[in-house]
Design an enzyme around this catalytic site. Sequence first.
Site, PDB file in Angstrom:
ATOM      1  N   LYS A 189       0.840  -1.214   0.000  1.00  0.00           N
ATOM      2  CA  LYS A 189       0.000   0.000   0.000  1.00  0.00           C
ATOM      3  C   LYS A 189       0.878   1.268   0.000  1.00  0.00           C
ATOM      4  O   LYS A 189       0.655   2.179  -0.795  1.00  0.00           O
ATOM      5  CB  LYS A 189      -0.931   0.009   1.228  1.00  0.00           C
ATOM      6  CG  LYS A 189      -1.910  -1.169   1.214  1.00  0.00           C
ATOM      7  CD  LYS A 189      -2.873  -1.133   2.368  1.00  0.00           C
ATOM      8  CE  LYS A 189      -2.227  -1.363   3.714  1.00  0.00           C
ATOM      9  NZ  LYS A 189      -1.553  -2.675   3.837  1.00  0.00           N
ATOM     10  N   THR A 190       1.894   1.297   0.873  1.00  0.00           N
ATOM     11  CA  THR A 190       2.776   2.469   0.923  1.00  0.00           C
ATOM     12  C   THR A 190       3.509   2.609  -0.414  1.00  0.00           C
ATOM     13  O   THR A 190       3.652   3.715  -0.957  1.00  0.00           O
ATOM     14  CB  THR A 190       3.799   2.309   2.066  1.00  0.00           C
ATOM     15  OG1 THR A 190       3.072   2.026   3.261  1.00  0.00           O
ATOM     16  CG2 THR A 190       4.650   3.537   2.254  1.00  0.00           C
TER      17      THR A 190
ATOM     18  N   ASP B 187      -1.467   6.719   6.365  1.00  0.00           N
ATOM     19  CA  ASP B 187      -1.420   5.281   6.644  1.00  0.00           C
ATOM     20  C   ASP B 187      -2.345   4.997   7.827  1.00  0.00           C
ATOM     21  O   ASP B 187      -2.566   5.872   8.661  1.00  0.00           O
ATOM     22  CB  ASP B 187       0.028   4.896   6.986  1.00  0.00           C
ATOM     23  CG  ASP B 187       0.301   3.419   6.757  1.00  0.00           C
ATOM     24  OD1 ASP B 187      -0.613   2.704   6.303  1.00  0.00           O
ATOM     25  OD2 ASP B 187       1.435   2.982   7.030  1.00  0.00           O
TER      26      ASP B 187
ATOM     27  N   THR C 169      -5.650  -1.351   6.905  1.00  0.00           N
ATOM     28  CA  THR C 169      -5.685  -2.812   7.023  1.00  0.00           C
ATOM     29  C   THR C 169      -7.066  -3.245   7.514  1.00  0.00           C
ATOM     30  O   THR C 169      -7.324  -4.425   7.628  1.00  0.00           O
ATOM     31  CB  THR C 169      -4.619  -3.277   8.035  1.00  0.00           C
ATOM     32  OG1 THR C 169      -4.750  -2.482   9.221  1.00  0.00           O
ATOM     33  CG2 THR C 169      -3.221  -3.136   7.496  1.00  0.00           C
TER      34      THR C 169
ATOM     35  N   ARG D  51       6.466  -8.223   1.722  1.00  0.00           N
ATOM     36  CA  ARG D  51       7.393  -7.835   2.797  1.00  0.00           C
ATOM     37  C   ARG D  51       8.101  -9.068   3.364  1.00  0.00           C
ATOM     38  O   ARG D  51       9.302  -9.025   3.641  1.00  0.00           O
ATOM     39  CB  ARG D  51       6.664  -7.086   3.913  1.00  0.00           C
ATOM     40  CG  ARG D  51       7.585  -6.779   5.087  1.00  0.00           C
ATOM     41  CD  ARG D  51       6.975  -5.883   6.145  1.00  0.00           C
ATOM     42  NE  ARG D  51       6.819  -4.528   5.685  1.00  0.00           N
ATOM     43  CZ  ARG D  51       5.687  -3.833   5.765  1.00  0.00           C
ATOM     44  NH1 ARG D  51       4.608  -4.384   6.281  1.00  0.00           N
ATOM     45  NH2 ARG D  51       5.637  -2.598   5.339  1.00  0.00           N
TER      46      ARG D  51
HETATM   47  N1  LIG Z   1       3.874  -5.410  -5.852  1.00  0.00           N
HETATM   48  C1  LIG Z   1       5.094  -5.173  -5.361  1.00  0.00           C
HETATM   49  N2  LIG Z   1       6.165  -5.192  -6.185  1.00  0.00           N
HETATM   50  C2  LIG Z   1       7.405  -5.006  -5.697  1.00  0.00           C
HETATM   51  N3  LIG Z   1       7.688  -4.791  -4.367  1.00  0.00           N
HETATM   52  C3  LIG Z   1       6.654  -4.755  -3.534  1.00  0.00           C
HETATM   53  C4  LIG Z   1       5.316  -4.930  -3.976  1.00  0.00           C
HETATM   54  N4  LIG Z   1       4.484  -4.852  -2.916  1.00  0.00           N
HETATM   55  C5  LIG Z   1       5.263  -4.620  -1.846  1.00  0.00           C
HETATM   56  N5  LIG Z   1       6.567  -4.574  -2.206  1.00  0.00           N
HETATM   57  C6  LIG Z   1       7.692  -4.382  -1.283  1.00  0.00           C
HETATM   58  O1  LIG Z   1       7.331  -4.969  -0.021  1.00  0.00           O
HETATM   59  C7  LIG Z   1       7.709  -4.118   1.041  1.00  0.00           C
HETATM   60  C8  LIG Z   1       6.498  -3.765   1.878  1.00  0.00           C
HETATM   61  O2  LIG Z   1       5.598  -2.976   1.102  1.00  0.00           O
HETATM   62  P1  LIG Z   1       4.773  -1.737   1.692  1.00  0.00           P
HETATM   63  O3  LIG Z   1       5.558  -1.015   2.741  1.00  0.00           O
HETATM   64  O4  LIG Z   1       4.313  -0.931   0.528  1.00  0.00           O
HETATM   65  O5  LIG Z   1       3.545  -2.492   2.347  1.00  0.00           O
HETATM   66  P2  LIG Z   1       2.246  -1.908   3.051  1.00  0.00           P
HETATM   67  O6  LIG Z   1       1.069  -2.609   2.452  1.00  0.00           O
HETATM   68  O7  LIG Z   1       2.250  -0.419   3.001  1.00  0.00           O
HETATM   69  O8  LIG Z   1       2.430  -2.397   4.536  1.00  0.00           O
HETATM   70  P3  LIG Z   1       1.834  -1.749   5.897  1.00  0.00           P
HETATM   71  O9  LIG Z   1       0.354  -1.993   5.864  1.00  0.00           O
HETATM   72  O10 LIG Z   1       2.543  -2.559   6.948  1.00  0.00           O
HETATM   73  O11 LIG Z   1       2.228  -0.297   5.906  1.00  0.00           O
HETATM   74  C9  LIG Z   1       8.421  -2.923   0.404  1.00  0.00           C
HETATM   75  O12 LIG Z   1       9.811  -3.174   0.370  1.00  0.00           O
HETATM   76  C10 LIG Z   1       7.900  -2.914  -1.006  1.00  0.00           C
HETATM   77  O13 LIG Z   1       8.804  -2.344  -1.885  1.00  0.00           O
END
Ligand SMILES: Nc1ncnc2c1ncn2[C@@H]1O[C@H](COP(=O)(O)OP(=O)(O)OP(=O)(O)O)[C@@H](O)[C@H]1O
Length: 351
Positions: free
Chosen positions: A79-80, A124, A173, A232
Amino acid sequence: MEYDAQTNTGANEESLRMVSAAPIGNEPVSDEELRPHALDGFIGQPLLKAQLQLFLDAARKREVPPDHILLAGPPGLGKTTLAMIVANELGVPIRVTSGPAIQHAGDLASILSSLDAGEVLFIDEIHRLPRPAEELLYIAMEDFRVDVMVGKGPGATSIPLTLPRFTVIGATTREGMLPSPLRARFGFTAHLDFYPHEELEKLIERSADVLGVKLDGQAAHEMAVRSRGTPRIANRLLRRVRDWAIVHDLDSVGPDDVKSALELYQIDAEGLDRLDIAVLNAIVTHFNGGPVGLNTLSAIVGEESETVETVCEPYLVREGFLVRTPKGRVATDKAWAHLGLTPREDVSKLF
Ligand SMILES: Nc1ncnc2c1ncn2[C@@H]1O[C@H](COP(=O)(O)OP(=O)(O)OP(=O)(O)O)[C@@H](O)[C@H]1O
C-alpha cells in the site's frame, strides 16, 4: 491486535517473527531500497494496476489532480509502495502521515493548510484517525476547505481557509472500521490481495537483482512458497538468504541453500514457523484434532490469545490447516498430514 505503523509495538511476539507481515527492526529503511518507483516495476496485482493506470492517465489528460484513493488490504502487500508510485507517476510531492500520528484535529489542520496544489497526502492506518480529525478531513476532501481555530476558550473563532486541490491516499488494514462518510469520499478504492507464488517469485528475482544476489534454479521459488503471499515477508526471507550466501562465501544461491538458511529460522516448506507448528501440534496432540477454544489453545502454546488469533490463525485458516467452528478451532486433514500424523476422523463430521 493491530499493527501500529508508528511504534511497531502493535503486535508483541509478532514483531519477533520472521514470517510477520508487519515490519520488524529497521525494516522500514531496508524496505525503502527495494521499493519500485513506477507502476511498471510494481509486480503482480494486474487488475488493480490496470485500474490505477487508467485513473491516473485520465487525471493527467484532464490536467487536474486525481480523486482521492483508498488502498485496503493486509500489511506488507504494497500500500505504501503504491502511494509513492502514484505521486511519482504524477510527478508531485508526497506528504506522509498516519492515523495514530495525528492526535488532535489541529495536527491535521496544520498539515492540510501547508499542502501545495496537486500534492499527495498519504495517511497510513487511516481508520485510526481520531474522530474530530476525521470530521475535518471529510470537509477538506470534499470542499477543499479547512476551518482553522484561532484563540482559545469562549473567544475562539474559526476561520475558513480555502485549500488548493490535492489528493488524499488513505491506506487501511481494516476497511470495515472506516466510517461510511469517509469511505464515500474516495473516488477509487483498491483492494490488495495476497500474491500467488509465481508473482512472488518475480518479486524475489527483482529484489535479488537490486541487492546483487545471484539466484540459481528454483531458489526464488523456494523463497516464494514460504512467503505467505506477502512481499514484505518475501523480501525479508531474501535478506536472510543473502546473509547465508555472504557467510558461506557463495557466488550464487541455489534451492538447497534457501532451504538450509530458512530451516535455521524454523520456517518450513509451507511458510509455517515455530508458533504456527506449536498451535497445530497443540490441537492435534492435546485435543485429538479439536475443537478447542482460543484461550485454552493460547495458554498451551504460551502465547497471548490475540497473537494466536491475529497472527497465526489467518494464515493457517487461509491455507486450510485450521478451521474455526462455533465449538472452537479444529485441525484439518492437511494439518495432520503436515505434522506427519494420521487424522482421527473426518473433521467435516463436526459441522
Ligand atoms: N507489488 C510489489 N512489487 C514489488 N515490491 C513490492 C510490492 N508490494 C510490496 N513490495 C515491497 O514490499 C515491502 C512492503 O511494502 P509496503 O511497505 O508498501 O507495504 P504496506 O502494504 O504499506 O504495509 P503496511 O500496511 O505494513 O504499511 C516494500 O519493500 C515494497 O517495496
